[in-house]
Design an enzyme around this catalytic site. Structure first.
Site, PDB file in Angstrom:
ATOM      1  N   ASP A  11       0.920  -1.342   0.005  1.00 48.05           N
ATOM      2  CA  ASP A  11      -0.056   0.153   0.002  1.00 48.05           C
ATOM      3  C   ASP A  11       0.817   1.090  -0.211  1.00 48.05           C
ATOM      4  OD1 ASP A  11      -2.285   1.589   0.489  1.00 48.05           O
ATOM      5  OD2 ASP A  11      -1.962   1.829   2.552  1.00 48.05           O
TER       6      ASP A  11
ATOM      7  N   ASP B  62      -0.322   5.198   1.328  1.00 43.68           N
ATOM      8  CA  ASP B  62      -0.432   5.997   2.358  1.00 43.68           C
ATOM      9  C   ASP B  62      -0.409   5.185   3.719  1.00 43.68           C
ATOM     10  OD1 ASP B  62      -0.680   8.302   0.866  1.00 43.68           O
ATOM     11  OD2 ASP B  62      -2.824   7.524   0.311  1.00 43.68           O
TER      12      ASP B  62
END
Length: 275
Positions: free
Chosen positions: A37, A39
């Site tokens: 991922d 953020d």
């Protein structure tokens, strides 16, 4: 400690590669794959919300704030980009702010070592946007580490960001309409297999609720790296206790190993301990 862990893992990776390459008649490339991922995983921040520091948040109209609940996050971000453009915030200011965001401790070294020393394939699967991710990775000289970036496509037109949804899906109820990370993972692995690349081990690194779906696809040999004190950990723990069930009342099953991490050093240490 982490450097020793990486050197040890590098020896293991080379040994596995030697074994596969010497099996008679073996014509497939065996790799490991790490999925990140963006953020709160690579970044120690949320790039979408961080840019709101460039405007007075209290002046953002309520109708814009409501869009995320009625039309989804991508539509909300488009409204934010339009609002910032109208307020005179430039593309250069936004990108400079994104570049200034700090990585999670040890994450830059982990990414480089997985790619350059352990010969992992790396991909990003994120609900951010293509311009932010590529800009930040280029700033930190990480762009060549990643085979693919799967996120909401974005371009700059007339001095304003234009973002589009990555997908429009209504099959996966665990995911947002614009992006099912589990579907993305399945499709990427299938496309790699069609090109003769097979993954012996998957390592998934995430923090949010939209990372839960792909983690359910991991197998016993794989590793789910779940950030401590974030939403994903709550979902994984509930699933492991049989407390998180689907619409039919069937518990979601976590098959893989789970590493709960605070910094990327924890991930490197865990990989060493399991090899």
């Amino acid at each position: 400690m982490v450097l020793m862990a990486i050197h040890s893992l590098s020896f293991i990776a080379r040994s596995n590669s030697f074994l596969f390459s010497h099996i008679k008649g073996f014509q497939r490339t065996m790799q490991n794959l790490a999925i990140f991922d963006f953020d709160h995983t690579i970044l120690d921040d949320n790039s979408d919300t961080a840019i709101l520091e460039l405007v007075d948040k209290n002046e953002i109209p309520q109708e814009i704030k409501n869009i995320q609940f009625t039309d989804g996050w991508t539509a909300f971000m488009q409204a934010i980009f339009t609002y910032m453009y109208e307020k005179g915030v430039t593309v250069e200011q936004i990108l400079s702010h994104v570049q200034s965001l700090q990585p999670v401790g040890g994450m830059v070294d982990l990414i480089r070592n997985l790619k350059m020393k352990l010969n992992y394939d790396l991909v990003v699967v994120s609900d951010s946007n293509s311009v932010f991710i590529k800009t930040w990775l280029e700033k930190h000289k990480l762009e060549t580490c990643f085979t693919e970036i799967f996120t909401n496509p974005t371009k700059i037109v007339g001095g304003m960001f234009q973002i589009s949804p990555y997908d429009d899906q209504d099959v996966c109820k665990l995911s947002t309409r614009n992006l099912c990370k589990g579907k993305v993972l399945d499709e990427f692995i299938k496309s790699q297999q069609e090109n003769g690349i097979f993954y012996n081990k998957l390592v998934y690194v995430g923090d949010g609720s939209n990372d839960f779906c792909p983690i359910l696809r991991l197998k016993e040999n794989d590793l789910a790296c779940v950030r401590n004190n974030y939403k994903l950990l709550d979902l994984v723990q509930k699933a492991k206790r049989g407390k998180y069930v689907d619409n039919a009342g069937k518990p979601y099953m976590i098959k893989s190993l789970v590493c709960i991490w605070n910094t990327a050093d924890d991930i490197a240490d865990f990989l060493l301990s399991k090899n």
